[in-house]
Design an enzyme around this catalytic site. Structure first.
Site, PDB file in Angstrom:
ATOM      1  N   GLY A  55       0.962  -1.130  -0.019  1.00  0.00           N
ATOM      2  CA  GLY A  55      -0.058   0.040  -0.052  1.00  0.00           C
ATOM      3  C   GLY A  55       0.769   1.191  -0.074  1.00  0.00           C
ATOM      4  N   CYS A  82       5.344  -6.348   1.662  1.00  0.00           N
ATOM      5  CA  CYS A  82       5.478  -4.765   1.494  1.00  0.00           C
ATOM      6  C   CYS A  82       5.024  -3.999   2.530  1.00  0.00           C
ATOM      7  CB  CYS A  82       5.273  -4.250   0.140  1.00  0.00           C
ATOM      8  SG  CYS A  82       6.152  -2.655  -0.286  1.00  0.00           S
ATOM      9  N   TYR A  83       3.689  -3.170   2.297  1.00  0.00           N
ATOM     10  CA  TYR A  83       3.429  -2.485   3.391  1.00  0.00           C
ATOM     11  C   TYR A  83       2.812  -3.531   4.510  1.00  0.00           C
ATOM     12  CZ  TYR A  83       0.097   0.594   5.863  1.00  0.00           C
ATOM     13  OH  TYR A  83      -0.436   1.231   6.928  1.00  0.00           O
ATOM     14  N   HIS A 169       8.116  -7.680  -3.620  1.00  0.00           N
ATOM     15  CA  HIS A 169       6.709  -8.123  -4.115  1.00  0.00           C
ATOM     16  C   HIS A 169       7.041  -9.462  -4.966  1.00  0.00           C
ATOM     17  CE1 HIS A 169       4.558  -4.397  -3.541  1.00  0.00           C
ATOM     18  NE2 HIS A 169       5.691  -3.977  -3.489  1.00  0.00           N
ATOM     19  N   GLU A 171       4.763 -11.041  -6.262  1.00  0.00           N
ATOM     20  CA  GLU A 171       3.621 -11.268  -7.119  1.00  0.00           C
ATOM     21  C   GLU A 171       3.894 -10.544  -8.550  1.00  0.00           C
ATOM     22  OE1 GLU A 171       3.754  -9.165  -4.571  1.00  0.00           O
ATOM     23  OE2 GLU A 171       2.710  -7.199  -5.008  1.00  0.00           O
ATOM     24  N   GLY A 225     -17.949  -9.975 -27.192  1.00  0.00           N
ATOM     25  CA  GLY A 225     -16.806  -9.923 -26.601  1.00  0.00           C
ATOM     26  C   GLY A 225     -16.645 -11.291 -25.615  1.00  0.00           C
ATOM     27  N   ASP A 227     -16.335 -11.914 -22.407  1.00  0.00           N
ATOM     28  CA  ASP A 227     -16.867 -12.145 -21.041  1.00  0.00           C
ATOM     29  C   ASP A 227     -18.326 -12.207 -21.123  1.00  0.00           C
ATOM     30  OD1 ASP A 227     -14.349 -11.356 -20.176  1.00  0.00           O
ATOM     31  OD2 ASP A 227     -15.265  -9.280 -19.405  1.00  0.00           O
ATOM     32  N   LYS A 369      -9.842 -12.651 -15.973  1.00  0.00           N
ATOM     33  CA  LYS A 369      -9.742 -13.024 -17.351  1.00  0.00           C
ATOM     34  C   LYS A 369      -9.364 -14.392 -17.989  1.00  0.00           C
ATOM     35  CE  LYS A 369     -11.241 -10.516 -21.091  1.00  0.00           C
ATOM     36  NZ  LYS A 369     -12.207  -9.521 -20.976  1.00  0.00           N
TER      37      LYS A 369
END
Ligand code: XMP
Length: 516
Positions: A55, A82-83, A169, A171, A225, A227, A369
């Site tokens: 954050g 991190c934060y 991080h 990720e 599309g 989705d 997605k």
């Protein structure tokens, strides 16, 4: 089967969605909630692990978000990133200070790979850092398990109580060993088995839809599309002909796209459902006549889209449910959404007001997605549809600079079809080379050219191809020159009304991906 769940508590970091993605890549279901989620709800959810995200704040600011102190007494393993790591340090009695130098970017990081969080890590690897504050003193009971040249506590843990923290991080892709950390955390530390699969998602969701809908009728606005198509396929599997899909062809689709959608979903298509195609091109061209300002164009297309949809929906009569193809990033973003509006996106949040329904169904609401794509493939949607590149709701309306009319739509459709055909061929020859999005637009500029012995005064087509992972920032794709010139030759030879082709080599920012 036990529903395994990992909870990500969001402290406002820019990578919070990525953290959830990484956990799901381990086949462990994961939800992102705000850092102030009430403790009762957390207990009810009974997550097998909790991750505190990064954050922008400093733990000492009164206004900064903190964790509920009781979170640390739940007996659930916690990983702070991190934060989130600084929160653990600060709230459990360690010391966080402002570092003499900020650490930002790829950083050589040394870890103790004998501890479970770093199992099978190489001892020294590159991790992504982005912090100004740092943990100066670890809380009682913690030991340091990683450091960098500038950061004495790049990782720490109190294994007995199940507390783990990393300053970097894991990720982001720039952290070489990051994925291993997530696997170690969810499997070895939280004891998850990894039972989150798309096939079980389909079975469960089909059951839930049937239970909810009963004998009712469901209406879905289908755009073609990814989705809305996957939502249609999933709903069709659950309730068949109780689903009506309304496909509004606004005349701003790519070449042949309307027919392609009809071939998949139409009454001789692949799915059992009620399909209505509304050919509204003329209506849209009329409404757009004389309009040149981009935002006004977007607003008109968005509003008319809903109008046409509502008119059609009224003909069906009362429906019980309105379905939408909302996906998890939309849910997370709309929960945070504080950023400035650069462009008003249609198909985000626009709900028809005059359709009579009692409830909304969003069967893909909890999926990312790529999970939506996996579901689509499992349900039998064709690959070209599942992997199609993003196409904006206002369609070619924002790829024609200035006024939109039928003639211009035709020109841009033809040029775009040639461009995509050539790029797709080039990608097949060399799959490593693939722009994230590529399309042709029609500039509002006409210039002089010569064709045969005659003078021409025709439009210039702009080609755009970008490389991006998140569509927030992008760079222009370096299309090989021979491919570009071949495309330019084909477009000016084959598309009437075009005598010049330009390549847009601007990054985003400062440009955007679409031209309007
Ligand atoms: P920009 O032009 O903002 O585009 O850099 C970023 C991405 O968003 C897509 N885009 C839209 N998608 N409705 C959508 O669903 C819209 O109104 C819209 N406008 C832009 C664009 O194609 C790119 O992928």
């Amino acid at each position: 089967m036990e529903k395994e769940n990992v909870l990500v508590l969001d402290f406002g970091g820019q990578y919070n969605q990525l953290i959830a993605r990484r956990v799901r890549e381990c086949h462990v279901y994961c939800e992102v909630h705000s850092s102030d989620m009430p403790l009762d709800e957390i207990r009810k959810m009974a997550p097998k692990g909790i991750i505190l995200t990064g954050g922008p704040n400093s733990v000492y600011d009164d206004a900064s978000p903190h964790a509920d102190q009781e979170l640390f007494s739940l007996g659930i393993p916690i990983l702070g990133i991190c934060y989130g790591a600084q929160i653990l340090a600060y709230q459990l009695g360690g010391k966080v200070s402002t570092a003499p130098v900020s650490e930002y970017g790829k950083t050589e990081t040394v870890v103790d790979n004998s501890v479970s969080l770093f199992k099978s890590w190489i001892e020294t690897s590159v991790a992504w850092m982005s912090h100004t504050d740092y943990i100066e003193t670890v809380p009682p009971g913690f030991k340091v398990t990683g450091h960098t040249g500038n950061c004495p506590v790049a990782a720490m843990q109190d294994e007995e109580h199940g507390f783990y923290a990393v300053q970097f991080h894991p990720e982001v892709v720039h952290t070489d060993e990051g994925m291993k950390l997530f696997r170690n955390f969810v499997y070895d530390i939280c004891g998850c088995t990894g039972n989150w699969e798309m096939s079980s998602f389909i079975d469960t969701t089909v059951g839930q839809i049937r239970e909810k809908v009963g004998e009712g009728r469901v209406l879905l606005g289908l755009s073609g599309g990814v989705d809305s198509s996957v939502a249609a396929a999933l709903l069709s599997k659950a309730i068949g002909k109780q689903l009506t899909c309304v496909f509004v062809d606004h005349g701003l689709l790519r070449k042949n796209e309307g027919d392609e959608v009809e071939a998949v979903f139409g009454n001789n298509g692949l799915f059992e459902l009620d399909f209505i195609r509304v050919n509204a091109a003329g209506h849209f061209y009329e409404k757009l006549s004389g309009i040149t300002e981009p935002e006004q164009k977007r607003k008109i297309i968005g509003a008319e889209f809903i109008n046409v949809f509502e008119t059609e929906a009224k003909k069906i009569g009362k429906v019980d449910f309105l379905a939408q193809g909302t996906i998890y990033p939309d849910v997370i973003e709309s929960g945070l959404g504080k950023s400035a509006t650069i462009k008003s996106h249609h198909n985000v949040g626009g709900l028809p007001e005059h359709v009579d329904f009692k409830e909304i169904i969003e069967p893909l609401r909890m999926l990312f997605k790529d999970e939506v794509r996996q579901v689509g493939l499992k349900l039998g949607l064709p690959e070209h549809l599942v992997y199609r590149q993003p196409f904006p709701g206002p369609g070619l309306g924002i790829r024609i600079i200035g006024e939109v009319n039928e003639e211009k739509v035709k020109i841009v459709q033809e040029a775009d079809a040639i461009y995509r055909e050539e790029i797709d061929r080039a990608i097949k020859d060399d799959p490593d080379w693939k722009p994230s999005q590529y399309y042709a637009a029609l500039t509002n500029m006409r210039s002089v050219g010569v064709m045969g012995d005659g003078r021409t005064y025709d439009y210039a087509v702009a080609l755009r191809a970008v490389i991006t992972s998140d569509f927030m920032t992008a760079t222009a794709a370096p299309i090989p020159w021979d491919i570009l010139t071949r495309i330019a030759d084909r477009i000016v030879n084959e598309v009437k009304g075009v005598n010049r082709v330009l390549y847009d080599c601007t990054s985003k920012p400062p440009a955007t991906i679409e031209l309007e």
